[in-house]
Design an enzyme around this catalytic site. Sequence first.
Site, mmCIF file in Angstrom:
data_model
loop_
_atom_site.group_PDB
_atom_site.id
_atom_site.type_symbol
_atom_site.label_atom_id
_atom_site.label_comp_id
_atom_site.label_asym_id
_atom_site.label_seq_id
_atom_site.Cartn_x
_atom_site.Cartn_y
_atom_site.Cartn_z
ATOM 1 N N ARG A 156 -23.345 5.502 -36.986
ATOM 2 C CA ARG A 156 -22.353 6.539 -36.643
ATOM 3 C C ARG A 156 -20.940 6.085 -37.002
ATOM 4 N NH1 ARG A 156 -22.555 8.378 -30.712
ATOM 5 N NH2 ARG A 156 -20.832 9.524 -31.610
ATOM 6 N N ASP A 196 -12.489 -0.454 -28.242
ATOM 7 C CA ASP A 196 -13.510 -0.424 -29.294
ATOM 8 C C ASP A 196 -13.785 -1.797 -29.921
ATOM 9 O OD1 ASP A 196 -13.719 2.265 -28.856
ATOM 10 O OD2 ASP A 196 -12.589 2.884 -30.626
ATOM 11 N N CYS A 237 -21.897 10.246 -21.107
ATOM 12 C CA CYS A 237 -22.015 9.418 -22.309
ATOM 13 C C CYS A 237 -22.421 8.027 -21.849
ATOM 14 C CB CYS A 237 -20.647 9.428 -22.980
ATOM 15 S SG CYS A 237 -20.415 8.220 -24.269
ATOM 16 N N LYS A 242 -13.115 6.334 -39.027
ATOM 17 C CA LYS A 242 -13.917 7.414 -38.416
ATOM 18 C C LYS A 242 -13.061 8.249 -37.478
ATOM 19 C CE LYS A 242 -16.623 6.392 -34.691
ATOM 20 N NZ LYS A 242 -16.333 7.217 -33.516
ATOM 21 N N ASN A 243 -12.333 7.554 -36.588
ATOM 22 C CA ASN A 243 -11.629 8.288 -35.533
ATOM 23 C C ASN A 243 -10.358 8.978 -36.028
ATOM 24 O OD1 ASN A 243 -13.653 7.645 -33.823
ATOM 25 N ND2 ASN A 243 -12.563 5.994 -32.761
ATOM 26 N N ARG A 282 -19.596 13.693 -29.402
ATOM 27 C CA ARG A 282 -18.625 14.248 -28.448
ATOM 28 C C ARG A 282 -17.348 14.725 -29.134
ATOM 29 N NH1 ARG A 282 -19.301 12.969 -23.353
ATOM 30 N NH2 ARG A 282 -17.082 13.269 -23.044
ATOM 31 N N ARG A 318 -16.465 10.300 -19.275
ATOM 32 C CA ARG A 318 -15.689 10.914 -20.366
ATOM 33 C C ARG A 318 -15.494 12.430 -20.196
ATOM 34 N NH1 ARG A 318 -17.426 8.403 -26.028
ATOM 35 N NH2 ARG A 318 -15.304 8.938 -26.547
HETATM 36 N N1 EPU Z 1 -10.209 11.037 -19.771
HETATM 37 C C1 EPU Z 1 -10.128 11.867 -18.710
HETATM 38 N N2 EPU Z 1 -10.001 13.212 -18.926
HETATM 39 C C2 EPU Z 1 -9.925 13.739 -20.179
HETATM 40 C C3 EPU Z 1 -9.983 12.876 -21.281
HETATM 41 C C4 EPU Z 1 -10.120 11.531 -21.059
HETATM 42 O O1 EPU Z 1 -10.201 11.432 -17.566
HETATM 43 O O2 EPU Z 1 -9.804 14.964 -20.302
HETATM 44 C C5 EPU Z 1 -10.367 9.582 -19.587
HETATM 45 C C6 EPU Z 1 -11.675 9.046 -20.167
HETATM 46 O O3 EPU Z 1 -12.771 9.236 -19.284
HETATM 47 C C7 EPU Z 1 -11.349 7.593 -20.393
HETATM 48 C C8 EPU Z 1 -9.855 7.638 -20.773
HETATM 49 O O4 EPU Z 1 -9.391 8.907 -20.339
HETATM 50 O O5 EPU Z 1 -11.510 6.864 -19.208
HETATM 51 C C9 EPU Z 1 -9.576 7.498 -22.247
HETATM 52 O O6 EPU Z 1 -10.427 8.344 -22.979
HETATM 53 P P1 EPU Z 1 -9.988 9.058 -24.329
HETATM 54 O O7 EPU Z 1 -9.942 10.527 -24.110
HETATM 55 O O8 EPU Z 1 -8.775 8.404 -24.874
HETATM 56 O O9 EPU Z 1 -11.213 8.720 -25.268
HETATM 57 P P2 EPU Z 1 -11.738 9.660 -26.405
HETATM 58 O O10 EPU Z 1 -10.604 10.385 -26.989
HETATM 59 O O11 EPU Z 1 -12.901 10.429 -25.922
HETATM 60 C C10 EPU Z 1 -11.407 8.050 -28.424
HETATM 61 C C11 EPU Z 1 -12.277 7.434 -29.472
HETATM 62 C C12 EPU Z 1 -13.142 6.369 -28.818
HETATM 63 C C13 EPU Z 1 -12.221 5.313 -28.204
HETATM 64 C C14 EPU Z 1 -11.274 5.985 -27.202
HETATM 65 C C15 EPU Z 1 -10.268 5.033 -26.596
HETATM 66 C C16 EPU Z 1 -12.598 9.219 -31.055
HETATM 67 C C17 EPU Z 1 -13.506 10.223 -31.657
HETATM 68 N N3 EPU Z 1 -13.101 8.477 -30.075
HETATM 69 O O12 EPU Z 1 -12.280 8.613 -27.456
HETATM 70 O O13 EPU Z 1 -13.901 5.780 -29.860
HETATM 71 O O14 EPU Z 1 -12.995 4.346 -27.549
HETATM 72 O O15 EPU Z 1 -10.568 7.060 -27.836
HETATM 73 O O16 EPU Z 1 -9.496 4.461 -27.572
HETATM 74 O O17 EPU Z 1 -11.459 9.086 -31.455
HETATM 75 C C18 EPU Z 1 -15.727 4.608 -30.759
HETATM 76 O O18 EPU Z 1 -15.247 4.804 -31.887
HETATM 77 O O19 EPU Z 1 -16.673 3.806 -30.554
HETATM 78 C C19 EPU Z 1 -15.182 5.328 -29.611
HETATM 79 C C20 EPU Z 1 -15.843 5.474 -28.467
#
Ligand code: EPU
Length: 418
Positions: free
Chosen positions: A397, A305, A117, A22-23, A93, A122
Amino acid sequence: MQKLKINGGISLSGEIDISGSKNAALPIIASSILSSSCLKISNIPKLHDVSTMIELLKTMGASYTNQGDYCLKIEANNLNNHIAPYHLVKTMRASILVLGPLLARYGKARVSLPGGCAIGARPVNLHIDGLRKMGADIQIKEGYIDAKVNRLKGAKIFLDPITVTGTANLMMAATLAEGKTIIENAAIEPEIVNLGECLQSMGAKIGGLGTRVMSIEGVDYLGEADHEVIPDRIEAATFLIAACVTKGSLRVNRVRIDHLDSVIDLLKRAGATISFDENHIDISLKGAIKPIDFTTNPYPGVPTDVQAQFMVLNVLAEGDSKIIETIFENRLMHVLELQRMGASINLDKNTAYVKGVRKLSAAPVMATDLRASAALVLAGLAAKGETIIDRIYHIDRGYEEIDQKLFQLGAKVLRLDS
Ligand code: EPU
């Protein structure tokens, strides 16, 4: 709202095929916006989030054709609308992933701010700051990110904390920028590497992919590509854990073993017997489950995850364990539901102290987010009796036909329409 009824206490056995990630699929679909031609993507999982991303591109004017069951050809060369509306972003998101590509290719984007979220705040400040560094004019108005630019310019960007979709967004934006972009402290998750390889086959010049420092030399246009999505390492991990919590024996096919090092390490420490070939893993666990302490971390650490799913294994262990969640501030919601099934877990901020109780009891429970619901399914499979999991739209999802896959492995699982 659909529910899942599980009659647990049955050891799983047999073979299962893992779906596409998915990701990885979500940013790769978004990357089609960058191409002046079309992008063919194979091994796309049939998931709700994937349909939402395709729907989002369609509302912008993209067209697509199905090329068989799991393959899609997308043409996003003449988008006439550059808006990601609230009603789609609020359900997923990852819609934020169109921001970088839209700005890079069309010089404008209006993307709804994702908002909070269930698993944490996030924010997307690092996506916005990075694009501003590349010269974009970005205003936050009426709940939307309004962005415009003539052409993005290369910049030096440091990401703190490491962000997966932030890295994806900025990497995609940089491919069509003028000059060189350096992304420091970049995410190195396999999904980022898979996206980078897709961009490379479209003609992008990306150095340092899969390392903490990426260097991207912008090009004038990106062309056609044919790309395969990697297997979903989180789905694979969930089935491997399912074998262990039910004291079963499974062959998990179509996996990338090199993406599962930290997961395999934890499973072995829990007492599982594991062997593997090029793209399958055989796993079984007989006897007592050993408790495992772990901390979640960015790749190659233990993925956040799988934290909820491994917690179920620890709940069923002989002995105590400690789990520390470091990525998201509120990703322990499953604890309350697991307690309703007899788990003994104490929470201190983002640390869970688990006392192994060896068995769980069936109960009606509520899914709160995607991976929490996967944990409840595992708990339901392990607990003797009937567990009913409400709000399973969360699980749909991210897990393709989970009920059918579990049924194939001997589980008594039924999807109920309420
Ligand atoms: N963060 C910030 N500022 C930003 C972006 C992130 O402070 O601008 C913080 C977040 O709040 C969090 C940390 O950085 O504390 C890491 O977040 P990240 O941005 O890496 O998460 P994401 O990209 O929103 C993806 C996956 C998630 C997975 C995380 C961590 C996708 C679509 N989603 O989320 O997947 O948990 O990376 O590996 O790729 C899931 O599949 O269940 C899922 C939530």
